[in-house]
Scaffold this motif. Structure first.
Motif, mmCIF file in Angstrom:
data_model
loop_
_atom_site.group_PDB
_atom_site.id
_atom_site.type_symbol
_atom_site.label_atom_id
_atom_site.label_comp_id
_atom_site.label_asym_id
_atom_site.label_seq_id
_atom_site.Cartn_x
_atom_site.Cartn_y
_atom_site.Cartn_z
ATOM 1 N N LEU A 71 20.815 -20.111 93.489
ATOM 2 C CA LEU A 71 20.388 -20.725 94.749
ATOM 3 C C LEU A 71 20.780 -22.200 94.782
ATOM 4 C CD1 LEU A 71 18.885 -20.518 97.454
ATOM 5 C CD2 LEU A 71 16.781 -21.017 96.205
ATOM 6 N N LEU A 72 20.591 -22.892 93.677
ATOM 7 C CA LEU A 72 20.988 -24.302 93.596
ATOM 8 C C LEU A 72 22.497 -24.443 93.789
ATOM 9 C CD1 LEU A 72 20.254 -27.247 93.092
ATOM 10 C CD2 LEU A 72 20.369 -26.780 90.637
ATOM 11 N N ALA A 73 23.280 -23.547 93.194
ATOM 12 C CA ALA A 73 24.737 -23.597 93.364
ATOM 13 C C ALA A 73 25.124 -23.359 94.831
ATOM 14 C CB ALA A 73 25.410 -22.579 92.452
ATOM 15 N N VAL A 74 24.461 -22.425 95.493
ATOM 16 C CA VAL A 74 24.753 -22.159 96.910
ATOM 17 C C VAL A 74 24.394 -23.374 97.763
ATOM 18 C CG1 VAL A 74 24.034 -20.786 98.914
ATOM 19 C CG2 VAL A 74 24.586 -19.659 96.755
ATOM 20 N N LEU A 75 23.239 -23.974 97.496
ATOM 21 C CA LEU A 75 22.854 -25.174 98.253
ATOM 22 C C LEU A 75 23.836 -26.316 98.019
ATOM 23 C CD1 LEU A 75 18.972 -25.074 97.793
ATOM 24 C CD2 LEU A 75 20.296 -24.491 99.840
ATOM 25 N N CYS A 76 24.316 -26.441 96.806
ATOM 26 C CA CYS A 76 25.347 -27.453 96.523
ATOM 27 C C CYS A 76 26.620 -27.136 97.299
ATOM 28 C CB CYS A 76 25.644 -27.521 95.030
ATOM 29 S SG CYS A 76 24.364 -28.315 94.054
ATOM 30 N N GLY A 77 26.973 -25.853 97.364
ATOM 31 C CA GLY A 77 28.157 -25.456 98.124
ATOM 32 C C GLY A 77 28.045 -25.835 99.587
ATOM 33 N N VAL A 78 26.881 -25.607 100.166
ATOM 34 C CA VAL A 78 26.658 -25.994 101.568
ATOM 35 C C VAL A 78 26.767 -27.503 101.716
ATOM 36 C CG1 VAL A 78 24.931 -26.078 103.421
ATOM 37 C CG2 VAL A 78 25.264 -23.975 102.102
ATOM 38 N N SER A 79 26.200 -28.236 100.776
ATOM 39 C CA SER A 79 26.284 -29.699 100.822
ATOM 40 C C SER A 79 27.718 -30.188 100.668
ATOM 41 C CB SER A 79 25.400 -30.305 99.728
ATOM 42 O OG SER A 79 25.468 -31.700 99.738
ATOM 43 N N ILE A 80 28.481 -29.544 99.802
ATOM 44 C CA ILE A 80 29.884 -29.936 99.612
ATOM 45 C C ILE A 80 30.674 -29.708 100.891
ATOM 46 C CG2 ILE A 80 32.028 -29.327 98.405
ATOM 47 C CD1 ILE A 80 30.217 -28.721 95.914
ATOM 48 N N VAL A 81 30.455 -28.565 101.540
ATOM 49 C CA VAL A 81 31.161 -28.279 102.791
ATOM 50 C C VAL A 81 30.821 -29.326 103.845
ATOM 51 C CG1 VAL A 81 31.285 -26.659 104.730
ATOM 52 C CG2 VAL A 81 31.447 -25.817 102.395
ATOM 53 N N ASN A 82 29.574 -29.760 103.899
ATOM 54 C CA ASN A 82 29.149 -30.741 104.898
ATOM 55 C C ASN A 82 29.525 -32.165 104.528
ATOM 56 O OD1 ASN A 82 27.999 -28.875 106.666
ATOM 57 N ND2 ASN A 82 26.104 -28.845 105.493
ATOM 58 N N HIS A 83 29.908 -32.406 103.286
ATOM 59 C CA HIS A 83 30.287 -33.739 102.821
ATOM 60 C C HIS A 83 31.687 -34.053 103.340
ATOM 61 C CE1 HIS A 83 31.393 -37.012 100.197
ATOM 62 N NE2 HIS A 83 30.160 -37.055 99.718
ATOM 63 N N HIS A 84 31.883 -35.236 103.882
ATOM 64 C CA HIS A 84 33.168 -35.568 104.484
ATOM 65 C C HIS A 84 34.071 -36.376 103.569
ATOM 66 C CE1 HIS A 84 31.919 -33.833 108.212
ATOM 67 N NE2 HIS A 84 30.804 -34.531 108.173
ATOM 68 N N GLY A 85 33.636 -36.662 102.376
ATOM 69 C CA GLY A 85 34.471 -37.420 101.450
ATOM 70 C C GLY A 85 35.149 -36.525 100.445
ATOM 71 N N ASP A 86 35.610 -37.150 99.376
ATOM 72 C CA ASP A 86 36.244 -36.392 98.298
ATOM 73 C C ASP A 86 35.179 -35.769 97.415
ATOM 74 O OD1 ASP A 86 38.892 -36.859 99.030
ATOM 75 O OD2 ASP A 86 38.888 -38.831 98.061
ATOM 76 N N PHE A 87 35.560 -35.426 96.223
ATOM 77 C CA PHE A 87 34.624 -34.823 95.284
ATOM 78 C C PHE A 87 33.468 -35.781 95.019
ATOM 79 C CE2 PHE A 87 38.809 -33.041 94.470
ATOM 80 C CZ PHE A 87 38.539 -31.706 94.707
ATOM 81 N N SER A 88 32.295 -35.200 94.794
ATOM 82 C CA SER A 88 31.102 -36.027 94.671
ATOM 83 C C SER A 88 30.229 -35.548 93.523
ATOM 84 C CB SER A 88 30.308 -36.002 95.978
ATOM 85 O OG SER A 88 29.749 -34.712 96.176
ATOM 86 N N PHE A 89 29.108 -36.196 93.397
ATOM 87 C CA PHE A 89 28.117 -35.843 92.383
ATOM 88 C C PHE A 89 27.580 -34.426 92.608
ATOM 89 C CE2 PHE A 89 23.774 -36.163 90.556
ATOM 90 C CZ PHE A 89 24.169 -36.362 89.238
ATOM 91 N N VAL A 90 27.628 -33.957 93.845
ATOM 92 C CA VAL A 90 27.156 -32.608 94.158
ATOM 93 C C VAL A 90 28.020 -31.560 93.443
ATOM 94 C CG1 VAL A 90 26.650 -30.973 96.025
ATOM 95 C CG2 VAL A 90 26.246 -33.403 96.368
ATOM 96 N N ASP A 91 29.312 -31.859 93.275
ATOM 97 C CA ASP A 91 30.173 -30.953 92.514
ATOM 98 C C ASP A 91 29.691 -30.838 91.066
ATOM 99 O OD1 ASP A 91 32.654 -30.294 94.298
ATOM 100 O OD2 ASP A 91 32.326 -32.445 94.569
ATOM 101 N N VAL A 92 29.267 -31.952 90.507
ATOM 102 C CA VAL A 92 28.754 -31.950 89.136
ATOM 103 C C VAL A 92 27.480 -31.112 89.062
ATOM 104 C CG1 VAL A 92 27.848 -33.398 87.273
ATOM 105 C CG2 VAL A 92 29.793 -34.190 88.637
#
Length: 119
Positions: free
Chosen positions: A36-57
């Motif tokens: 569930l945490l990985a899926v929520l991170c995936g949603v956050s990554i899709v909504n993030h408009h920059g490059d790779f972020s701490f959410v990827d970590v």
């Protein structure tokens, strides 16, 4: 003469039936909350408009935590498979391969969707 039921099986859990709270929490993490945490991170990554972020970590740490929790569940808390049989390290290896391959495919798709602007 009336036969008395065996009281050893009534109300008294056998060692196979008792589970430690730590083992139960590990199972909840690797079965539900880690993914569930990985899926929520995936949603956050899709909504993030920059490059790779701490959410990827955090995404990769969540999936790594799933693998670690499953390993500890099997090696220390006598984790079981879905059929109730004791899980083995072979079961963990299959689970680890599927989790890593699924995690890589999911991560690539997440970033592809984000970079292509579909979201």
């Amino acid at each position: 003469m009336m036969v008395q039921p065996d009281n050893s099986s009534q109300g008294q859990p056998t060692p196979e039936q008792t589970q430690s709270p730590a083992g139960c929490l590990l199972r909840l993490y690797w079965m539900i909350f880690g993914y569930l945490l990985a899926v929520l991170c995936g949603v956050s990554i899709v909504n993030h408009h920059g490059d790779f972020s701490f959410v990827d970590v955090i995404y990769w740490l969540a999936l790594g935590g799933v693998l670690l929790a499953r390993w500890v569940d099997i090696s220390r808390y006598q984790g079981t498979r879905t059929d109730g049989q004791p899980a083995t390290m072979r079961d963990w290896k299959v689970h680890a391969i599927l989790t890593v391959v699924g995690g890589v495919i999911g991560w690539v798709l997440i970033h592809w969707v984000r970079l292509s602007g579909w979201w």
